[in-house]
Motif scaffolding. Sequence first.
Motif, mmCIF file in Angstrom:
data_model
loop_
_atom_site.group_PDB
_atom_site.id
_atom_site.type_symbol
_atom_site.label_atom_id
_atom_site.label_comp_id
_atom_site.label_asym_id
_atom_site.label_seq_id
_atom_site.Cartn_x
_atom_site.Cartn_y
_atom_site.Cartn_z
ATOM 1 N N GLU A 102 2.321 1.603 -3.484
ATOM 2 C CA GLU A 102 1.290 2.051 -4.423
ATOM 3 C C GLU A 102 1.096 3.564 -4.316
ATOM 4 O OE1 GLU A 102 -3.365 1.022 -5.567
ATOM 5 O OE2 GLU A 102 -2.708 0.957 -3.473
ATOM 6 N N SER B 243 0.833 -1.217 0.000
ATOM 7 C CA SER B 243 0.000 0.000 0.000
ATOM 8 C C SER B 243 0.861 1.257 0.000
ATOM 9 C CB SER B 243 -0.922 0.003 1.223
ATOM 10 O OG SER B 243 -1.782 -1.116 1.210
ATOM 11 N N HIS C 64 4.137 5.327 -5.903
ATOM 12 C CA HIS C 64 4.216 5.177 -7.361
ATOM 13 C C HIS C 64 3.059 5.850 -8.088
ATOM 14 C CE1 HIS C 64 6.820 1.255 -6.990
ATOM 15 N NE2 HIS C 64 7.401 2.313 -6.459
ATOM 16 N N HIS C 65 1.878 5.826 -7.470
ATOM 17 C CA HIS C 65 0.676 6.243 -8.212
ATOM 18 C C HIS C 65 -0.143 7.336 -7.527
ATOM 19 C CE1 HIS C 65 1.496 2.718 -10.679
ATOM 20 N NE2 HIS C 65 1.451 1.946 -9.606
ATOM 21 N N VAL D 68 -1.407 -4.829 -4.668
ATOM 22 C CA VAL D 68 -2.279 -4.553 -3.515
ATOM 23 C C VAL D 68 -3.612 -5.277 -3.691
ATOM 24 C CG1 VAL D 68 -3.577 -2.774 -2.297
ATOM 25 C CG2 VAL D 68 -1.206 -2.354 -2.959
ATOM 26 N N SER E 238 2.113 -3.964 -11.672
ATOM 27 C CA SER E 238 2.248 -2.701 -10.939
ATOM 28 C C SER E 238 1.906 -2.925 -9.469
ATOM 29 C CB SER E 238 1.313 -1.646 -11.531
ATOM 30 O OG SER E 238 -0.038 -1.982 -11.251
ATOM 31 N N MET E 239 2.264 -1.950 -8.631
ATOM 32 C CA MET E 239 1.947 -2.091 -7.209
ATOM 33 C C MET E 239 0.449 -2.006 -6.953
ATOM 34 S SD MET E 239 4.689 -2.941 -5.800
ATOM 35 C CE MET E 239 3.829 -3.165 -4.253
ATOM 36 N N SER E 240 -0.294 -1.336 -7.821
ATOM 37 C CA SER E 240 -1.761 -1.323 -7.669
ATOM 38 C C SER E 240 -2.318 -2.733 -7.844
ATOM 39 C CB SER E 240 -2.389 -0.380 -8.704
ATOM 40 O OG SER E 240 -1.995 0.949 -8.466
#
Length: 635
Positions: A455, A452, A458-459, A616, A611-613
């Motif tokens: 994320e 989290s 990064h975003h 998660v 991606s980290m999204s």
Amino acid sequence: MKLPKSIGNLSDSLQVLLIHSCEINGKIPSEIGNLSNLYHLSFAENVLSGSIPATISNLQALQLLNLMGNELDGLIVDELCDIRRLAYLYLSRNQFSGAMPFCLGNLMYLQELYLDANKLTAEVPSSFWNLTGILQVNLSSNMLVGNLSFKIGNIKSLTLLDLSRNHLSGTIPTTIGSLQNLQIFSLTHNILQGKIPVSLGNLLSLEKLDLSQNNLSGEIPKSLESLTSLKYVNLSYNELQGEIPSGGVFKDLSAESFMMNKALCGEAKMQVPPCRKEKRKRSKAKLILLMYILPVVLSTIFIGLGIILFQRKRINSRHTMKQDLSTLGTPIRISYFEILDATNRFDKSNLLGSGSFGSVFKGRLSSGIMVAVKIFNFDSETLSRSFEVECDAMRNVRHRNLVKIISSCSNVDFKCLIMEFIPNGSLEKWLYSHNYCLDFLQRLNIMINIASALEYLHHGLPKPIVHCDLKPSNILLDDKMVAHLSDFGLAKFLDEGKSRTLTETIPTIGYVAPEYGSLGIVSTKVDVYSFGIILIEVFTRKRPTEDMFVDRLSLKSWVSESLSHSLTQVIDSNLIQGDDPRYIPDILTTTSTIFELALNCCADVSRKRCSMSDVVASLNKIKDMFMQRCHLDKY
């Protein structure tokens, strides 16, 4: 293995008994007192516990007793004082508490006494200074209080005196100058005040002098220049002022010996201002001349006072924390001296960790808030940039899984960050210490927390931030076992989410993405790769740098090859040896899914990584399915 009671049945003629480093545990049996002819007894570097048996007093021939490096506790028994021939007593690195026995002053044959690294309290008994024949005394790393007795000058044969890391107060007695044979003298990390005695210049045999981390004031005595045997001097972290001597050993000393004092001056290499040389003698003719130019003199004085006030204001501002990083709404100003008080002058007992960047200390502010103070080494341009990078990275970020920065300080010779204190330490500690253990859901929740945070970096920001140094030691756990990502000293900012190519990288072996380590290419996928390695590490309890990973075998390939047929060989055995075997099949199934996600994260080609999204979302889904299968409503 324990010492048997039958040890007392050994031959009456036994004179030497040495049992070193054999992992002997349990208590010292009272039957040891039967060995009345022993003159040398040593149980050093074992794990003995309990107290010293009172029967020790029966060993009237004993000259050396060595019990250092055990877990003995309780009081140091008075019965030791009955062994009148005792010459060498070593009780270092145990858990002894309470006061030093007053009767130690009766051991007139005593030559060496080592009681360091225990929990001794109260004052050093006045009778102790009657041991005029003792040669070495080490009472360091205890909790001793009170003043140093002027009777210290009685022990003229003393060659080593270490009273460091206690709570001694008062002044250093001038009688210390009587110890003509003293070679090592340490009082560091106490709360001593007053001046350094000029009589220290009489210690012609002195080789090491450490008075750092106290509240000593006044000037450094020039008499120390005459000590030709002196090789090491540390007077840092005091309130000394005046000129640093330049003769004798002082010619070869560096600035580290005098840093963080009140107002020292001297040569440029000492990193202090130059001393002002003033003429103190004036002729009558000059005094008469001053009478005629009095208006000019007064004007000069007023201008000078203005300059001095301005300089003092600048100096004070140099030692004031700036709040531009605060997570609080109201600005906080924390002086350098408040930091000293909060950390007990950076006492070693408050040290949380250290590395190439510097050190981290815990402390308590006057408001009662616990903080972590991260001090940067300022003698490196790279580390200086690391401080600036961490400040920039954390200036405007806000997330529950990032360590909060409360304030910062930066001047010519001191750089630090004041951060929230995370009490449960690092994920690395919880993974690899035998005193701690994380269950399956705790590990999964920790990784969701870190995912989290990444994320968000990064975003969730106008300019993405790449951490670039993900590893378990940079993941901290609070009192609710919620994870917080820390240490942004290598972080990189990306413009519009694009990658960057760097000419210099400082990768952490085992966690660094291939394109970052070899080519210096940085993108958010660098963090994804490191996260995947950590995700595997958390559920295997294997570091990527383990000795087993050589040639073509790596942590990734080891797990990848075991997924289909031997998962139990790679998963941390602690996760499938719990008290409730009902959950083991579900833990194995879920871990297999976690490993598949982790291997996707650390694909060699960056574009193949998710991606980290996505990470998660996947981890939360994995957790929900696990709890449903195990019928767990809440964790």
